[in-house]
Design an enzyme around this catalytic site. Structure first.
Site, mmCIF file in Angstrom:
data_model
loop_
_atom_site.group_PDB
_atom_site.id
_atom_site.type_symbol
_atom_site.label_atom_id
_atom_site.label_comp_id
_atom_site.label_asym_id
_atom_site.label_seq_id
_atom_site.Cartn_x
_atom_site.Cartn_y
_atom_site.Cartn_z
ATOM 1 N N ASN A 1 3.083 28.071 -12.207
ATOM 2 C CA ASN A 1 3.124 26.002 -12.857
ATOM 3 C C ASN A 1 1.747 27.115 -13.664
ATOM 4 O O ASN A 1 2.292 26.409 -15.352
ATOM 5 C CB ASN A 1 2.723 25.401 -12.263
ATOM 6 C CG ASN A 1 3.979 25.205 -10.986
ATOM 7 O OD1 ASN A 1 5.201 25.464 -10.994
ATOM 8 N ND2 ASN A 1 2.986 24.478 -9.725
ATOM 9 N N ASP A 2 1.524 27.392 -13.221
ATOM 10 C CA ASP A 2 0.249 28.162 -13.688
ATOM 11 C C ASP A 2 -0.250 29.278 -14.894
ATOM 12 O O ASP A 2 0.443 29.331 -16.116
ATOM 13 C CB ASP A 2 -0.938 28.472 -13.341
ATOM 14 C CG ASP A 2 -2.229 26.947 -12.974
ATOM 15 O OD1 ASP A 2 -2.450 25.962 -14.109
ATOM 16 O OD2 ASP A 2 -2.123 26.104 -11.342
ATOM 17 N N ARG B 1 -1.096 22.541 -0.135
ATOM 18 C CA ARG B 1 -2.347 22.346 -0.902
ATOM 19 C C ARG B 1 -3.557 21.485 -0.431
ATOM 20 O O ARG B 1 -3.907 20.094 -0.166
ATOM 21 C CB ARG B 1 -1.655 21.101 -2.482
ATOM 22 C CG ARG B 1 -0.900 22.588 -3.525
ATOM 23 C CD ARG B 1 -0.682 21.572 -4.460
ATOM 24 N NE ARG B 1 -0.033 22.034 -5.048
ATOM 25 C CZ ARG B 1 1.610 22.097 -5.365
ATOM 26 N NH1 ARG B 1 2.353 21.466 -5.067
ATOM 27 N NH2 ARG B 1 2.599 23.006 -6.762
ATOM 28 N N GLU C 1 -1.698 33.298 -11.367
ATOM 29 C CA GLU C 1 -1.412 32.388 -12.182
ATOM 30 C C GLU C 1 -2.084 32.595 -13.414
ATOM 31 O O GLU C 1 -1.915 31.771 -13.746
ATOM 32 C CB GLU C 1 -1.305 30.676 -11.285
ATOM 33 C CG GLU C 1 -3.090 30.928 -10.872
ATOM 34 C CD GLU C 1 -2.526 29.433 -9.496
ATOM 35 O OE1 GLU C 1 -1.866 28.865 -9.876
ATOM 36 O OE2 GLU C 1 -3.906 29.828 -9.437
ATOM 37 N N HIS D 1 -2.488 12.270 -8.758
ATOM 38 C CA HIS D 1 -2.439 11.424 -7.757
ATOM 39 C C HIS D 1 -1.139 11.089 -7.461
ATOM 40 O O HIS D 1 -0.282 11.340 -5.913
ATOM 41 C CB HIS D 1 -3.813 10.746 -6.841
ATOM 42 C CG HIS D 1 -3.566 10.389 -5.207
ATOM 43 N ND1 HIS D 1 -4.753 9.682 -5.233
ATOM 44 C CD2 HIS D 1 -2.681 10.389 -4.632
ATOM 45 C CE1 HIS D 1 -4.847 9.508 -3.677
ATOM 46 N NE2 HIS D 1 -3.280 9.875 -3.927
ATOM 47 N N ARG E 1 0.774 21.901 -19.410
ATOM 48 C CA ARG E 1 2.283 21.938 -18.717
ATOM 49 C C ARG E 1 1.567 20.134 -18.351
ATOM 50 O O ARG E 1 2.313 19.724 -17.470
ATOM 51 C CB ARG E 1 1.417 22.139 -16.959
ATOM 52 C CG ARG E 1 0.193 22.379 -16.266
ATOM 53 C CD ARG E 1 0.159 22.945 -14.974
ATOM 54 N NE ARG E 1 0.528 22.382 -13.149
ATOM 55 C CZ ARG E 1 -0.188 23.031 -12.469
ATOM 56 N NH1 ARG E 1 -0.463 24.369 -11.938
ATOM 57 N NH2 ARG E 1 0.811 22.211 -11.361
ATOM 58 N N CYS F 1 4.825 30.346 -5.278
ATOM 59 C CA CYS F 1 4.681 28.568 -5.020
ATOM 60 C C CYS F 1 5.211 27.822 -5.701
ATOM 61 O O CYS F 1 5.013 26.840 -5.841
ATOM 62 C CB CYS F 1 3.899 28.405 -3.999
ATOM 63 S SG CYS F 1 1.959 29.467 -4.747
HETATM 64 C C1 PEP Z 1 0.876 27.017 -8.847
HETATM 65 O O1 PEP Z 1 0.028 27.010 -10.415
HETATM 66 O O2 PEP Z 1 2.481 27.538 -10.058
HETATM 67 C C2 PEP Z 1 0.620 26.276 -8.235
HETATM 68 C C3 PEP Z 1 1.846 26.394 -7.374
HETATM 69 O O3 PEP Z 1 -0.523 25.653 -8.253
HETATM 70 P P1 PEP Z 1 -0.664 24.244 -8.704
HETATM 71 O O4 PEP Z 1 1.133 23.449 -9.106
HETATM 72 O O5 PEP Z 1 -1.099 23.595 -7.346
HETATM 73 O O6 PEP Z 1 -1.404 24.438 -9.706
HETATM 74 MG MG MG Z 2 -2.142 26.347 -10.121
#
Ligand code: PEP
Ligand code: MG
Length: 757
Positions: A626-627, A469, A603, A362, A637, A674
């Site tokens: 990211n995921d 988000r 993802e 957070h 991560r 994204c």
């Molecule tokens: C991602 O996984 O790349 C993503 C944009 O979502 P988050 O970072 O909120 O998991």
């Molecule tokens: Mg994600």
């Protein structure tokens, strides 16, 4: 066997509790010597020159400590270092590597067992046991020492870093601590340690100048606690038996000058502030009691801790009211919370460091929204020792430097200044289109969560929202927001960006994003109940959210709905069925809603391989790199320990990214990205060349990306892509991109995301 395991555990526990390296090493040598029934145990540690120096011994002459030093490959100790393996000799003297040091009185010892102490692939030191008579240390001995050393490596590394920082009388040395990036950027400032009150383990170390005043202050606090305890004792008098009443007397006795109080005063006289001195004494005593074999005495540890907390509360209370924050405050804490941020005046807060937590915590989400460079998960940071120290926060790499030397400061000041000038220079780009020199248009969108993001995004010329988000407003509450509450929040977002598109992702909780009022406890949360899996199991939550979104978009009609964590076609079908249901219900209820475009996040590796099937069923795809990176590379991560394996430019990741665009386009849908990667200027060039239709990133990076895209042409970008797709290593990819952009005359505009120096 059981006793070996017990000694292992208790030694590691004791060493862990030691507050400095010197003490830790002392415990190691004494306890290992005992446990192995041998005559000598010594620890050699690597010094900055790369030599291995005798740092602690039980059995050799103590004068030898600090005197005996061996280079790699020199003597038996050097041999252990070079081989990175144990050396076990029954007759050490006859070994060709044997070297005699008269300081140690070593000639009497013929048996030698040395094991390397290895941390992060580096040989930190050597742990040695020796014996006068010939003794073949057996397999069990060797295994014990190897296990011991593996467990101690991290503790020693940690204590070493702490030790460097508190070196009395010497200039404190620069130290680096790794974490993960929470929010990008560089901050140079002064550490302010925040600690939950009355927590003995997290009291920040501070020196005190006016020793007399500190002692008087300490005694006033003791007096106050004495009064409290007396009062409590009197109040409870009737309800307590004699033994229990005796406990109160024992408490009072502990506070006497001859007891705990006296030890604390001695420490204050050495210049340590009262709260830290108190916590140190209490922790030591608590530990002594806790390790006793008698159950009654062991229980007394709890009493000591309780008393410790009571006094500490008084010691800390008076400090709280008049906290003066330096102009460049870097807030450091074990587990920073949003409310802790709130206490620092906004114009003074330049950086954040949290020992716990991750890039998705957070606090990190807030920090990104506020543009404050942040490092999370700095697990080795001896944060209680940091208060008042100069610190650099590298929010790009996720690293913290304490007491930086002049070189390091110069390096980072240059980067920070470059960044500042860049941001100023980029302001002019706000209203210019994001297009290449040869006029190829690439829409740049933003990722949002908080209302503050909206203003910053619009100021920076965002052309839409690629990822809102929705879990952020959910995280900020103490219960699920109602449909109407959600409608209001969503309406604000949609209105602020209209007529631009706002892509709202349905609730993505689980993994490391737990709602305080909806806890999910799992052993393996990233492979567990996450994202769409949760909301499909709770249609009531999903439907309320979809209804709120559609109602909010009524009349604006700039909404798109995005589904997270889809790993199979049936999940998409089920989610779509619910969306249609909500839509028809709203129409029936008389709302003027439109069916928004629906998209899927790519993802999970399974979704990469099914991108065509998924694309055929939706209006757009959006890659969550990211995921996707963590799942493709099997690297958490948020785990600082494997952060250097989390490589956004890993060739496997690049191939997956390329495949998704090609497959999506065969179905005629738009494909965006994204994840954080989109906000890296070098990566943005590559993603554009791959054919991504839109890049969505945090508002901070948007101008930087735009400036790079405006400085290249598409053909150049495609040639670069061609080039990097042939490379087999993430590091090579990164440097090829950097080199090409440099040669093309594009100035370096941002530090790399991860593959660091
Ligand atoms: C991602 O996984 O790349 C993503 C944009 O979502 P988050 O970072 O909120 O998991
Ligand atoms: Mg994600």
């Amino acid at each position: 066997m059981a006793s070996m395991l017990n000694s292992l555990r208790s030694i590691v526990q004791e060493v862990n509790a030691a507050r400095d390296l010197h003490k830790a090493l002392g415990i190691i040598v004494t306890r290992v010597k005992q446990a192995m029934h041998t005559q000598v145990c010594s620890v050699y540690l690597r010094d900055p020159a790369g030599d291995y120096v005798l740092m602690a011994t039980d059995g050799l002459k103590t004068e030898a400590v600090g005197q005996v030093r061996l280079a790699r490959n020199e003597g038996l100790v050097g041999r252990v270092v070079a081989r990175e393996e144990p050396v076990n000799l029954e007759d050490a003297e006859s070994h060709p590597s044997y070297q005699y040091f008269p300081e140690t009185g070593e000639e009497r010892f013929s048996s030698f067992l040395g094991v390397p102490i290895i941390h992060h692939r580096q040989v930190l030191g050597v742990l040695v046991v020796q014996q006068i008579e010939r003794r073949r240390f057996d397999e069990g001995d060797e295994a014990f020492l190897v296990t011991m050393s593996a467990q101690l490596a991290g503790v020693i590394a940690h204590a070493e870093a702490t030790g460097t920082m508190v070196a009395v009388g010497k200039a404190a040395a620069q130290a680096k601590f790794a974490g993960v990036s929470g929010a990008a950027g560089i901050a140079i400032g002064e550490a302010v340690v925040v600690a939950p009150l009355a927590d003995l383990k997290s009291v920040p170390y501070q020196r005190c100048d006016d020793i007399e005043a500190e002692i008087a202050f300490f005694q006033r606090c003791l007096m106050a606690v004495r009064q409290d305890i007396k009062g409590l004792g009197e109040q409870l008098e009737e309800r307590l038996n004699r033994e229990e009443r005796a406990l109160f007397d024992a408490y009072l006795a502990m506070l006497d000058d001859a007891s705990l109080g006296g030890e604390v005063i001695a420490k204050i006289k050495e210049g340590t502030c009262a709260p830290y001195a108190w916590s140190e004494v209490i922790l030591e005593h608590e530990n002594t009691f806790a390790s006793m074999s008698d159950a009654y005495l062991r229980e007394r540890a709890t009493d000591v801790r309780d008393l410790g907390r009571r006094v500490l509360a008084y010691l800390q209370e008076s400090n709280q009211h008049c906290k003066i924050y330096p102009d460049q405050t870097i807030l450091i804490g074990d587990d920073l919370t949003a409310s802790m941020l709130g206490e620092v005046p906004e114009d003074k807060l330049v950086g954040l460091v949290s020992v716990q937590g991750s890039g998705n915590s957070h606090v990190a989400i807030l920090a990104r929204a506020m543009g404050i460079p942040t490092v999370m998960g700095a697990v080795d940071l001896p944060y209680t020792r940091m208060d008042g120290r100069p610190v650099i926060v590298d929010g790009y790499k996720g690293a913290v430097y304490s007491d930086p030397g002049p070189q390091m400061l110069k390096h980072y000041r240059a980067i920070a200044q470059e960044e500042e000038e860049l941001v100023k220079g980029l302001e002019a780009l706000k209203d210019l289109p994001c297009e290449t020199l040869d006029k190829y248009r690439l829409p740049l969108w933003v990722n949002t969560g908080l209302m503050t993001d909206v203003v910053r995004s619009l100021e920076r010329g965002a052309e839409g929202v690629g990822l809102y988000r929705t879990e952020v407003p959910f995280l900020l509450r103490d219960r699920f927001p109602s449909e109407e509450e959600q409608r209001t929040i969503y309406r604000e977002q949609l209105e602020a960006f209209a007529p631009h598109t706002v892509t709202m992702r349905t609730l993505d909780i689980g993994g490391d994003k737990a709602l305080p009022y909806f806890p999910i406890h799992e052993d393996n949360p990233f492979l567990g109940w996450r994202g769409i899996r949760v909301t499909l199991d709770h249609p009531e939550i999903f439907l309320a959210q979809i209804r709120a979104m559609m109602k909010a978009s009524s009349g604006l009609d700039n909404l798109r709905i995005l589904l997270p964590m889809i790993s199979a076609v049936h999940e998409l079908e089920e989610a779509k069925a619910l969306i249609y249901r909500a839509y028809h219900e709203l129409l029936e209820e008389g709302f003027a809603v439109k069916l928004p475009p629906i998209g899927v996040m790519i993802e999970v590796p399974a979704a990469v391989y099914q991108a065509r099937e998924l694309a055929a069923r939706v209006d757009f795809l959006s890659v969550g790199s990211n995921d996707l990176t963590q799942y493709l590379l099997a690297v958490d991560r948020n785990n600082a320990r494997v952060a250097d394996l989390y490589q956004a430019f890993h060739p496997a990741v690049l191939r997956a990214l390329q495949q998704v665009v090609l497959d999506g386009h065969t179905q005629g849908v738009s494909v965006g990205i994204c994840g954080e990667l989109a906000g890296d200027p070098g990566a943005a060039v590559i993603l554009m060349a791959m054919g991504y239709d839109v890049l969505s990133m945090n508002a901070t990076n948007l101008p930087k990306v735009k400036s790079v895209i405006r400085a290249v042409n598409l053909e150049q970008a495609e040639a670069l892509l061609d080039d990097v797709m042939r490379l087999s290593d993430a590091g090579e990819v990164r440097s090829r991109i950097d080199q090409t952009l440099r040669e093309a005359g594009v100035t370096r505009v941002v530090r790399p995301l991860e593959e660091g120096d």
